[in-house]
Design a protein around this motif. Structure first.
Motif, mmCIF file in Angstrom:
data_model
loop_
_atom_site.group_PDB
_atom_site.id
_atom_site.type_symbol
_atom_site.label_atom_id
_atom_site.label_comp_id
_atom_site.label_asym_id
_atom_site.label_seq_id
_atom_site.Cartn_x
_atom_site.Cartn_y
_atom_site.Cartn_z
ATOM 1 N N ARG A 112 -14.503 3.291 16.404
ATOM 2 C CA ARG A 112 -13.916 1.948 16.485
ATOM 3 C C ARG A 112 -14.819 1.000 17.252
ATOM 4 N NH1 ARG A 112 -8.975 4.945 16.996
ATOM 5 N NH2 ARG A 112 -9.192 4.925 19.272
ATOM 6 N N PHE A 113 -15.547 1.525 18.243
ATOM 7 C CA PHE A 113 -16.454 0.672 19.015
ATOM 8 C C PHE A 113 -17.580 0.127 18.154
ATOM 9 C CE2 PHE A 113 -20.329 0.241 21.617
ATOM 10 C CZ PHE A 113 -19.905 -0.764 22.479
ATOM 11 N N ILE A 114 -17.950 0.858 17.100
ATOM 12 C CA ILE A 114 -18.981 0.371 16.181
ATOM 13 C C ILE A 114 -18.569 -0.974 15.594
ATOM 14 C CG2 ILE A 114 -20.225 0.849 14.055
ATOM 15 C CD1 ILE A 114 -21.045 2.586 16.409
ATOM 16 N N ASP A 115 -17.290 -1.105 15.236
ATOM 17 C CA ASP A 115 -16.810 -2.371 14.689
ATOM 18 C C ASP A 115 -16.893 -3.484 15.724
ATOM 19 O OD1 ASP A 115 -16.248 -1.135 12.271
ATOM 20 O OD2 ASP A 115 -14.215 -0.610 12.876
ATOM 21 N N VAL A 116 -16.578 -3.167 16.978
ATOM 22 C CA VAL A 116 -16.657 -4.169 18.043
ATOM 23 C C VAL A 116 -18.102 -4.565 18.297
ATOM 24 C CG1 VAL A 116 -16.120 -4.643 20.468
ATOM 25 C CG2 VAL A 116 -14.547 -3.275 19.084
ATOM 26 N N PHE A 117 -19.004 -3.594 18.241
ATOM 27 C CA PHE A 117 -20.422 -3.843 18.514
ATOM 28 C C PHE A 117 -21.006 -4.837 17.514
ATOM 29 C CE2 PHE A 117 -24.944 -3.038 18.512
ATOM 30 C CZ PHE A 117 -25.235 -2.781 19.838
ATOM 31 N N LEU A 118 -20.498 -4.822 16.288
ATOM 32 C CA LEU A 118 -21.014 -5.731 15.268
ATOM 33 C C LEU A 118 -20.790 -7.192 15.624
ATOM 34 C CD1 LEU A 118 -19.879 -3.879 12.001
ATOM 35 C CD2 LEU A 118 -22.113 -3.832 13.097
ATOM 36 N N SER A 119 -19.823 -7.470 16.506
ATOM 37 C CA SER A 119 -19.533 -8.853 16.882
ATOM 38 C C SER A 119 -20.377 -9.340 18.058
ATOM 39 C CB SER A 119 -18.044 -9.006 17.230
ATOM 40 O OG SER A 119 -17.719 -8.239 18.383
ATOM 41 N N PHE A 120 -21.154 -8.454 18.673
ATOM 42 C CA PHE A 120 -21.955 -8.842 19.820
ATOM 43 C C PHE A 120 -23.117 -9.733 19.377
ATOM 44 C CE2 PHE A 120 -20.936 -4.871 22.593
ATOM 45 C CZ PHE A 120 -19.629 -5.311 22.694
ATOM 46 N N VAL A 163 -39.752 -5.599 20.890
ATOM 47 C CA VAL A 163 -38.954 -6.291 19.883
ATOM 48 C C VAL A 163 -38.390 -5.287 18.879
ATOM 49 C CG1 VAL A 163 -38.997 -8.031 18.055
ATOM 50 C CG2 VAL A 163 -40.303 -8.404 20.160
ATOM 51 N N LEU A 164 -39.223 -4.324 18.478
ATOM 52 C CA LEU A 164 -38.786 -3.301 17.527
ATOM 53 C C LEU A 164 -37.635 -2.484 18.104
ATOM 54 C CD1 LEU A 164 -39.647 -2.191 14.707
ATOM 55 C CD2 LEU A 164 -40.952 -0.456 15.934
ATOM 56 N N LEU A 165 -37.751 -2.090 19.374
ATOM 57 C CA LEU A 165 -36.680 -1.319 20.020
ATOM 58 C C LEU A 165 -35.389 -2.132 20.087
ATOM 59 C CD1 LEU A 165 -35.577 1.074 21.689
ATOM 60 C CD2 LEU A 165 -36.536 -0.040 23.719
ATOM 61 N N ALA A 166 -35.497 -3.396 20.452
ATOM 62 C CA ALA A 166 -34.305 -4.236 20.566
ATOM 63 C C ALA A 166 -33.634 -4.420 19.206
ATOM 64 C CB ALA A 166 -34.682 -5.595 21.162
ATOM 65 N N GLU A 167 -34.420 -4.615 18.160
ATOM 66 C CA GLU A 167 -33.828 -4.812 16.839
ATOM 67 C C GLU A 167 -33.186 -3.529 16.327
ATOM 68 O OE1 GLU A 167 -36.678 -6.508 14.174
ATOM 69 O OE2 GLU A 167 -36.499 -8.519 15.061
ATOM 70 N N ILE A 168 -33.818 -2.391 16.562
ATOM 71 C CA ILE A 168 -33.210 -1.121 16.141
ATOM 72 C C ILE A 168 -31.911 -0.879 16.898
ATOM 73 C CG2 ILE A 168 -33.500 1.387 16.183
ATOM 74 C CD1 ILE A 168 -36.466 0.960 15.603
ATOM 75 N N THR A 169 -31.921 -1.172 18.204
ATOM 76 C CA THR A 169 -30.715 -0.989 19.013
ATOM 77 C C THR A 169 -29.579 -1.862 18.512
ATOM 78 O OG1 THR A 169 -32.069 -0.500 20.962
ATOM 79 C CG2 THR A 169 -29.775 -1.096 21.345
ATOM 80 N N TYR A 170 -29.881 -3.099 18.172
ATOM 81 C CA TYR A 170 -28.826 -4.036 17.782
ATOM 82 C C TYR A 170 -28.341 -3.812 16.352
ATOM 83 C CZ TYR A 170 -26.410 -8.386 16.739
ATOM 84 O OH TYR A 170 -25.464 -9.311 16.346
ATOM 85 N N PHE A 171 -29.259 -3.521 15.428
ATOM 86 C CA PHE A 171 -28.886 -3.500 14.011
ATOM 87 C C PHE A 171 -28.478 -2.116 13.504
ATOM 88 C CE2 PHE A 171 -31.608 -7.357 14.008
ATOM 89 C CZ PHE A 171 -30.647 -8.250 13.549
ATOM 90 N N THR A 172 -28.659 -1.052 14.287
ATOM 91 C CA THR A 172 -28.258 0.281 13.825
ATOM 92 C C THR A 172 -26.779 0.367 13.437
ATOM 93 O OG1 THR A 172 -30.019 1.449 15.021
ATOM 94 C CG2 THR A 172 -28.032 2.698 14.522
ATOM 95 N N PRO A 173 -25.852 -0.237 14.181
ATOM 96 C CA PRO A 173 -24.440 -0.180 13.747
ATOM 97 C C PRO A 173 -24.190 -0.806 12.382
ATOM 98 C CG PRO A 173 -24.566 -0.775 16.070
ATOM 99 C CD PRO A 173 -25.971 -0.803 15.544
ATOM 100 N N PHE A 174 -25.055 -1.727 11.948
ATOM 101 C CA PHE A 174 -24.879 -2.319 10.620
ATOM 102 C C PHE A 174 -25.158 -1.285 9.524
ATOM 103 C CE2 PHE A 174 -25.384 -5.913 13.352
ATOM 104 C CZ PHE A 174 -24.660 -6.939 12.760
ATOM 105 N N VAL A 175 -25.898 -0.246 9.847
ATOM 106 C CA VAL A 175 -26.114 0.860 8.918
ATOM 107 C C VAL A 175 -25.011 1.901 9.069
ATOM 108 C CG1 VAL A 175 -27.672 2.752 8.299
ATOM 109 C CG2 VAL A 175 -28.608 0.505 8.842
ATOM 110 N N MET A 176 -24.580 2.116 10.295
ATOM 111 C CA MET A 176 -23.579 3.147 10.547
ATOM 112 C C MET A 176 -22.241 2.814 9.912
ATOM 113 S SD MET A 176 -24.377 3.991 14.556
ATOM 114 C CE MET A 176 -23.018 5.155 14.644
#
Length: 290
Positions: A112-120, A163-176
């Motif tokens: 459920r937190f994955i859904d919340v993370f998408l709004s960050f 930058v690569l680390l930050a983008e992977i950290t932020y956008f991974t839930p969009f794949v999950m």
């Protein structure tokens, strides 16, 4: 016996009023869309053909395409977007596997937190990484406090790798998110049968789970690719001065150089690439049912 047909007179005015055509109801939202989005976009395209000297010319396109700054920004944007997409696909697939198929306390809460993370917002994740791995962040503070060194070893956040680390950290839930939806539809009986036949976990993942997850992976990866191509906040907040992407180049030309035709040219290129990839994303999502 002949059947009688009784004619019921229609009420006055019934059927006399014509139905409103369906296209009339589409006019208000189309008008709002045109005013809010299409009109400003048309102004950007128009400005890209209006040099500062006046008149109409495509010279700005030639100047921008011939500049090394544009080619470098385009290359940086593409490789960061591709690298982030690959990283998100690998990490997202691994994390989704654990959440979906490895029972552990709090698994449903994490899902459920994955859904919340998408709004960050993206800059929030970047600030969190700066607090931990920044030049004066926690990791460097612990290192300097323990060793007495002048500075810590973690200096990568201001580089392309940060930058690569930050983008992977932020956008991974969009794949999950699409992966978890796809995994929820997998029949666990197939996994139990494969396991009973002696298949190892890696083989089960490769031959049973991965084929079911490919459409969701394609949909999530396409979305992440589009989002990374347009990401501005992460690059800005990491302070990576040597990293210039297309959105950063638009900002630089418009705000720092006051080269509005050049900024509009870069913006048109960025929008064209994004729209093309978004069309690809919609096709993949439709086929994947995501």
């Amino acid at each position: 016996m002949a059947s009688a047909v009784v004619a019921v007179p229609a009420k006055a005015g019934t059927g006399s009023r014509k139905a409103i055509p369906s296209w009339v109801w589409a006019l208000p939202p189309v008008a709002v869309l045109g005013l809010v989005f299409l009109y400003p976009l048309a102004l950007v395209v128009q400005q890209s053909f209006r040099p500062d000297t006046g008149g109409t010319s495509a010279r700005a396109y030639g100047d921008v395409f011939a500049s090394a700054a544009f080619r470098d920004a385009l290359g940086t944007t593409v490789w960061l977007a591709l690298g982030s997409t690959v990283g998100c696909l690998v990490l997202g697939f691994a994390l989704a596997l654990v959440i979906a198929f490895v029972p552990f306390p709090g698994g449903k809460a994490v899902a459920r937190f994955i859904d919340v993370f998408l709004s960050f917002p993206s800059f929030l994740i970047t600030l969190a990484l700066l607090f931990v791995y920044g030049t004066v962040g926690m990791a460097n503070g612990l290192w300097t406090g323990a060793t007495g060194a002048a500075e810590g070893p973690f200096q990568f956040l201001t580089t392309p790798w940060g930058v690569l680390l930050a983008e992977i950290t932020y956008f991974t839930p969009f794949v999950m998110r699409p992966l978890l939806a796809a995994f929820s539809g997998i029949d666990t009986g197939q996994l139990e049968v494969a396991s009973s036949l002696g298949a190892r976990p890696a083989r089960i993942v490769r031959q049973v789970i991965l084929p079911e997850a490919l459409p969701a992976l394609a949909a999530g990866g396409s979305l992440v690719l589009v989002l990374c191509l347009n990401e501005f906040g992460i690059v800005l907040f990491t302070g990576a001065k040597g990293v210039t992407t297309l959105p950063m180049l638009v900002y630089s030309k418009a705000i720092l150089e006051s080269d509005y035709p050049g900024a509009c040219v870069v913006a048109v290129v960025n929008v064209s690439i994004s729209v093309g990839l978004y069309g690809l994303y919609r096709v993949v999502s439709r086929r994947a049912g995501a």
